[in-house]
Design a protein around this motif. Structure first.
Motif, PDB file in Angstrom:
ATOM      1  N   PHE A   1       0.824  -1.209   0.000  1.00  0.00           N
ATOM      2  CA  PHE A   1       0.000   0.000   0.000  1.00  0.00           C
ATOM      3  C   PHE A   1       0.859   1.260   0.000  1.00  0.00           C
ATOM      4  CE2 PHE A   1      -4.106  -1.907   2.047  1.00  0.00           C
ATOM      5  CZ  PHE A   1      -4.317  -2.614   0.873  1.00  0.00           C
TER       6      PHE A   1
ATOM      7  N   TYR B   1       3.762   1.684  -1.425  1.00  0.00           N
ATOM      8  CA  TYR B   1       4.208   1.910  -2.806  1.00  0.00           C
ATOM      9  C   TYR B   1       3.048   2.380  -3.672  1.00  0.00           C
ATOM     10  CZ  TYR B   1       8.675  -0.300  -1.774  1.00  0.00           C
ATOM     11  OH  TYR B   1       9.908  -0.586  -1.249  1.00  0.00           O
ATOM     12  N   ALA B   2       1.870   1.788  -3.477  1.00  0.00           N
ATOM     13  CA  ALA B   2       0.705   2.143  -4.298  1.00  0.00           C
ATOM     14  C   ALA B   2       0.324   3.604  -4.067  1.00  0.00           C
ATOM     15  CB  ALA B   2      -0.470   1.221  -3.973  1.00  0.00           C
TER      16      ALA B   2
ATOM     17  N   ASN C   1       2.677   6.127  -5.600  1.00  0.00           N
ATOM     18  CA  ASN C   1       2.610   6.283  -7.054  1.00  0.00           C
ATOM     19  C   ASN C   1       1.299   6.903  -7.507  1.00  0.00           C
ATOM     20  OD1 ASN C   1       1.807   4.902  -9.892  1.00  0.00           O
ATOM     21  ND2 ASN C   1       3.997   5.335  -9.792  1.00  0.00           N
ATOM     22  N   ASN C   2       0.189   6.466  -6.949  1.00  0.00           N
ATOM     23  CA  ASN C   2      -1.125   6.942  -7.400  1.00  0.00           C
ATOM     24  C   ASN C   2      -2.109   6.833  -6.241  1.00  0.00           C
ATOM     25  OD1 ASN C   2      -3.491   7.524  -8.728  1.00  0.00           O
ATOM     26  ND2 ASN C   2      -3.048   6.247 -10.501  1.00  0.00           N
TER      27      ASN C   2
ATOM     28  N   ALA D   1      -5.812   6.232  -7.176  1.00  0.00           N
ATOM     29  CA  ALA D   1      -6.116   4.847  -7.554  1.00  0.00           C
ATOM     30  C   ALA D   1      -6.209   3.971  -6.316  1.00  0.00           C
ATOM     31  CB  ALA D   1      -5.049   4.303  -8.501  1.00  0.00           C
ATOM     32  N   ALA D   2      -5.280   4.185  -5.391  1.00  0.00           N
ATOM     33  CA  ALA D   2      -5.299   3.382  -4.172  1.00  0.00           C
ATOM     34  C   ALA D   2      -6.587   3.638  -3.406  1.00  0.00           C
ATOM     35  CB  ALA D   2      -4.081   3.731  -3.307  1.00  0.00           C
TER      36      ALA D   2
ATOM     37  N   ARG E   1      -9.497   4.628  -4.583  1.00  0.00           N
ATOM     38  CA  ARG E   1     -10.633   3.996  -5.271  1.00  0.00           C
ATOM     39  C   ARG E   1     -10.669   2.497  -5.050  1.00  0.00           C
ATOM     40  NH1 ARG E   1     -10.153   6.773 -11.069  1.00  0.00           N
ATOM     41  NH2 ARG E   1     -10.771   8.869 -10.489  1.00  0.00           N
ATOM     42  N   ASN E   2      -9.490   1.924  -4.788  1.00  0.00           N
ATOM     43  CA  ASN E   2      -9.463   0.479  -4.568  1.00  0.00           C
ATOM     44  C   ASN E   2      -9.560   0.125  -3.084  1.00  0.00           C
ATOM     45  OD1 ASN E   2      -9.084  -0.992  -7.213  1.00  0.00           O
ATOM     46  ND2 ASN E   2      -7.586   0.647  -7.378  1.00  0.00           N
TER      47      ASN E   2
ATOM     48  N   VAL F   1      -8.032   1.570  -0.347  1.00  0.00           N
ATOM     49  CA  VAL F   1      -6.934   1.795   0.595  1.00  0.00           C
ATOM     50  C   VAL F   1      -7.243   3.050   1.420  1.00  0.00           C
ATOM     51  CG1 VAL F   1      -4.473   2.288   0.813  1.00  0.00           C
ATOM     52  CG2 VAL F   1      -5.277   0.745  -0.985  1.00  0.00           C
TER      53      VAL F   1
ATOM     54  N   TYR G   1     -12.396   3.165 -14.803  1.00  0.00           N
ATOM     55  CA  TYR G   1     -12.380   4.605 -15.038  1.00  0.00           C
ATOM     56  C   TYR G   1     -11.465   4.949 -16.193  1.00  0.00           C
ATOM     57  CZ  TYR G   1     -14.816   4.871 -10.630  1.00  0.00           C
ATOM     58  OH  TYR G   1     -15.738   4.716  -9.647  1.00  0.00           O
TER      59      TYR G   1
ATOM     60  N   SER H   1      -6.845   4.113 -13.114  1.00  0.00           N
ATOM     61  CA  SER H   1      -6.542   3.906 -11.691  1.00  0.00           C
ATOM     62  C   SER H   1      -5.529   2.795 -11.467  1.00  0.00           C
ATOM     63  CB  SER H   1      -7.824   3.574 -10.912  1.00  0.00           C
ATOM     64  OG  SER H   1      -8.689   4.657 -10.923  1.00  0.00           O
ATOM     65  N   LEU H   2      -4.453   2.821 -12.227  1.00  0.00           N
ATOM     66  CA  LEU H   2      -3.390   1.825 -12.029  1.00  0.00           C
ATOM     67  C   LEU H   2      -2.205   2.473 -11.335  1.00  0.00           C
ATOM     68  CD1 LEU H   2      -3.359   0.149 -15.563  1.00  0.00           C
ATOM     69  CD2 LEU H   2      -4.327  -0.788 -13.466  1.00  0.00           C
ATOM     70  N   CYS H   3      -1.455   1.686 -10.595  1.00  0.00           N
ATOM     71  CA  CYS H   3      -0.203   2.161 -10.017  1.00  0.00           C
ATOM     72  C   CYS H   3       0.935   1.701 -10.909  1.00  0.00           C
ATOM     73  CB  CYS H   3      -0.025   1.618  -8.601  1.00  0.00           C
ATOM     74  SG  CYS H   3      -1.236   2.285  -7.466  1.00  0.00           S
ATOM     75  N   HIS H   4       1.616   2.647 -11.518  1.00  0.00           N
ATOM     76  CA  HIS H   4       2.607   2.295 -12.537  1.00  0.00           C
ATOM     77  C   HIS H   4       3.848   1.607 -11.973  1.00  0.00           C
ATOM     78  CE1 HIS H   4       1.047   5.071 -15.943  1.00  0.00           C
ATOM     79  NE2 HIS H   4       0.127   4.291 -15.429  1.00  0.00           N
ATOM     80  N   ASN H   5       4.082   1.756 -10.672  1.00  0.00           N
ATOM     81  CA  ASN H   5       5.270   1.122 -10.095  1.00  0.00           C
ATOM     82  C   ASN H   5       5.002  -0.317  -9.657  1.00  0.00           C
ATOM     83  OD1 ASN H   5       3.547   1.935  -8.065  1.00  0.00           O
ATOM     84  ND2 ASN H   5       5.159   2.494  -6.636  1.00  0.00           N
ATOM     85  N   LEU H   6       3.750  -0.750  -9.757  1.00  0.00           N
ATOM     86  CA  LEU H   6       3.418  -2.124  -9.368  1.00  0.00           C
ATOM     87  C   LEU H   6       3.226  -2.979 -10.612  1.00  0.00           C
ATOM     88  CD1 LEU H   6       0.832  -1.426  -6.515  1.00  0.00           C
ATOM     89  CD2 LEU H   6       3.321  -1.540  -6.383  1.00  0.00           C
TER      90      LEU H   6
ATOM     91  N   LEU I   1      -5.031  -4.980  -6.108  1.00  0.00           N
ATOM     92  CA  LEU I   1      -4.842  -3.822  -5.227  1.00  0.00           C
ATOM     93  C   LEU I   1      -6.079  -3.561  -4.358  1.00  0.00           C
ATOM     94  CD1 LEU I   1      -3.002  -1.576  -4.311  1.00  0.00           C
ATOM     95  CD2 LEU I   1      -3.924  -0.137  -6.111  1.00  0.00           C
ATOM     96  N   GLY I   2      -5.847  -3.510  -3.056  1.00  0.00           N
ATOM     97  CA  GLY I   2      -6.932  -3.256  -2.111  1.00  0.00           C
ATOM     98  C   GLY I   2      -7.686  -4.509  -1.711  1.00  0.00           C
TER      99      GLY I   2
ATOM    100  N   ARG J   1      -8.798  -6.310 -14.040  1.00  0.00           N
ATOM    101  CA  ARG J   1      -9.036  -6.087 -12.620  1.00  0.00           C
ATOM    102  C   ARG J   1     -10.539  -6.042 -12.324  1.00  0.00           C
ATOM    103  NH1 ARG J   1      -6.061  -1.307  -9.830  1.00  0.00           N
ATOM    104  NH2 ARG J   1      -7.394   0.040 -11.045  1.00  0.00           N
TER     105      ARG J   1
END
Lengths: 400, 269
Positions: free
Chosen positions: A264, A266-267, A270-271, A274-275, A277-278, A280, B101, B105-110, B118-119, B174
């Motif tokens: 989490f 790292y997530a 970065n964004n 996005a985290a 919305r998912n 977190v 969306y 809503s992606l994390c580019h480092n993952l 995620l989540g 996802r």
């Protein structure tokens, strides 16, 4: 040994440039460190002696531990400029309750760490709920804490801690067979972690890269550990402060690499949207990160107090955090942590602190003035980030 | 009930009589702005419905009401024929409605696996600090990607190192990881090259063929909407103004309906 089933998807061979921006990201820093060591070994006969290398490691621990805590905040794309002030204030507070109120160090130390964590989580709340950038909140908070530190000090501006038992943290070493036992436990724990991952991959029917995934990591960890312990035991054994740093690195590495909380971080870095919305809890996560940085900074303050046998105006780098704050940030960044969040591995704290400690130690042996040390450290910081960028440009790969 | 709904792989599912989602006469105000004035949309299993309209027509608001991001002021929201109350995103996801969306809503480092879960990571016990069960996650991720005919995708590269089309595919993957019944896609082809848009279109059709209901908001009328959807709902000023079968209409006609030109082609009702 581990044969890959013929119908398993083929593993794409990855180019060296791709590896340089992922698994081998530490390579340039390690090479840089080797170059520094060769240089200083050529300049001074003393540099490579077990005694000096032990000193170097001990000297690097405070900055290293600070950088380790700060990493958690940097990963979520925030910054805590008050860590050095937390370090100073909590160590002075701890000294005050030990010296003036007769607290046992066993009670005073956890109180100081909790105080540091509490201060950290407060600034996080301010950042997330009021919406002021962490840069501003912690800059202001740091100054305020500096003031508080001065208020807490007695008129002599110093509390001596000799005879309180706290000095034993810095004076204790684990030597002889005990040192090797500690190493064996460490390697055993790491191997157990690696092998449990292998076992679950096997159970799931996934391919196991035996050499890369098992032999290489365990072998490298064992070789590195044996080398370090051999050097340390040739002098006085493993200093307790070095062991504390090593344990923190182990815990930190596990948290960042293996757990949901680490992912989490790292997530969010970065964004964050996005985290969120998912599902977190971004605000809660940031609060935890700041609390960790604060608590770990307090721990570093306690170790520093133990090494200097007292606290004073100078604790926590002095007013404004002095070089302690800047070196802690620099160590994390030299080690590959991004100030923009979401990037950096646990080894950053170790390697970054070693680079800074090596420069300081080596130049000292050469009899070079402190001013030069600052200039060299500053250049190395810019150089480390520049090399990162140049690798990205040259390979066309963005590293994460 | 949802007897005719999703989860029947590889069988030709034709739009059944009971829609998965049916929204009728939806009203929504934002302060003095009357965003939805009796808008309606429904989607059946195996059907791809496009919502089109000019900026401000209300299509985004309508799908946000469907996804629970906004609560409607009044109207009828039926899921599998039964009235439901959807006022927050988790209400929708619990029914089996997932949204992709536009920003993905992606994390580019993952990597792909980490983004897919995620989540909602598969984790170990609390005393182990909720250690991520990576191996199991990889197996499940591979299953879903294979079902989407994306079996060759790397699971371990950071998503930031992938192409726009691959990222779009991961975002869609996802959404279907948790076996939803309806997937809402917001501008899935907007930022993609022609060939990447083609592959996303194919993917959407694959999902519909597996029985999912798909709702797509898109401006890409001439390529994507006309060629890759089943039905087109045209909205203007918060209400439906036309409804077409995609196979029986040209892009020109859709655009005309959008801007209020030739309403003679209105085949609705």
């Amino acid at each position: 040994m581990a044969h890959v089933a013929p119908d398993a998807p083929a593993v794409r061979r990855r180019s060296f440039s791709e590896l340089l921006t992922s698994e081998f990201r530490a390579l340039p820093i390690v090479l840089g460190l080797v170059v520094l060591w060769i240089f200083f070994a050529a300049q001074s006969d003393v540099f490579l002696t077990p005694r000096n290398l032990s000193n170097l490691l001990v000297q690097s621990t405070v900055v290293g531990i600070m950088a380790l805590g700060l990493m958690f905040v940097l990963l979520v794309a925030e910054i805590d400029l008050s860590v050095a002030a937390i370090n100073g204030l909590t160590s002075v507070f701890m000294a005050k309750i030990i010296v003036e109120y007769g607290f046992s160090p066993w009670i005073a130390i956890p109180i100081a760490v909790l105080l540091g964590a509490g201060i950290g989580s407060l600034s996080a709340r301010w950042v997330t709920y009021v919406g002021v950038p962490s840069f501003v909140v912690t800059l202001g908070l740091g100054l305020a804490l500096n003031g508080l530190q001065l208020i807490l000090l007695p008129e002599t501006a110093r509390y001596s801690l000799s005879g309180t038992g706290l000095e034993r943290i810095a004076l204790t070493s684990i030597s002889g067979p005990w040192a090797w036992l500690v190493l064996a436990i460490g390697i055993g724990a790491f191997a157990a972690l690696v092998l449990s991952n292998v076992a679950s991959r096997r159970k799931a029917g996934l391919e196991i890269p035996f050499l890369q995934g098992v032999v290489l990591p365990i072998g490298a960890a064992a070789a590195f550990g044996i080398l370090v312990v051999a050097i340390l035991t040739a002098h006085q054994g493993i200093p307790l402060v070095v062991l504390i740093f090593a344990i923190l690195l182990g815990i930190g590495g596990y948290v960042l690499q293996e757990t949901q909380f680490g992912l989490f971080l790292y997530a969010v870095g970065n964004n964050a949207e996005a985290a969120r919305r998912n599902g977190v809890n971004v605000a809660g996560l940031k609060m935890a990160a700041f609390a960790i940085a604060g608590g770990v900074a307090a721990l570093a303050g306690i170790i520093a107090a133990s090494r200097t046998l007292g606290v004073g105006v100078f604790s926590g780098g002095g007013v404004g955090g002095g070089t302690l704050l800047l070196e802690s940030i620099a160590a994390a960044v030299i080690g590959g942590v991004s100030l923009f969040g979401g990037r950096g591995a646990i080894y950053a704290a170790l390697l970054g602190a070693l680079v800074i400690g090596t420069v300081s130690n080596g130049l000292n042996l050469m009899g070079v003035e402190n001013e030069i040390r600052l200039i060299v450290t500053g250049f190395l910081l810019v150089l480390a980030v520049s090399i990162d960028r140049l690798i990205e440009k040259a390979t066309g790969q963005q590293s994460f | 009930m949802g007897v005719e709904t999703a989860q029947r792989p590889n069988t030709e599912v034709r739009p059944s009589d009971t829609p998965l989602v049916s929204m009728r006469n939806i009203q929504k105000h934002f302060g003095s702005l009357h965003a939805l004035r009796g808008a309606s949309v429904e989607v059946h299993p195996g059907e791809v419905v496009a919502l089109v309209g000019d900026n401000g027509a209300g299509k985004s608001t309508l799908v946000k009401v469907m996804a629970g991001v906004h609560a409607m002021d009044s109207g009828e929201y039926l899921f599998e024929g039964k009235p439901v109350h959807v006022s927050k995103p988790t209400d929708a996801t619990e029914l089996g409605i997932q949204t992709v969306y536009q920003d993905l809503s992606l994390c580019h480092n993952l990597d792909a696996v980490q983004n897919l879960f995620l989540g909602r990571e598969l984790t170990g016990p609390r005393w182990g600090g909720r250690r991520i069960r990576r191996a199991e996650s990889e197996v499940r991720a591979r299953e879903v990607l294979t079902r989407m005919r994306l079996g060759g995708m790397s699971l371990t590269r950071p998503v930031g190192a992938m192409s726009g089309g691959q990222r779009q595919n991961i975002a869609i993957a996802r959404s279907i990881l948790w076996t939803p019944k309806v997937v809402i896609l917001d501008e899935p082809t907007a930022a993609l090259s022609h060939s990447a848009a083609e592959s996303v279109s194919k993917l959407i059709r694959t999902l519909a063929d597996q029985g999912l209901g798909i709702v797509v908001v898109s401006h890409d009328i001439h390529h994507f909407v006309v060629n890759s959807t089943d039905r087109i709902e045209v909205m203007r000023l918060g209400a439906n103004v036309a409804s077409f079968k995609s196979s029986e209409v040209t892009g020109e006609q859709v655009v005309n309906a959008m801007v209020g030109g030739n309403v003679g082609v209105n085949l609705a009702g």
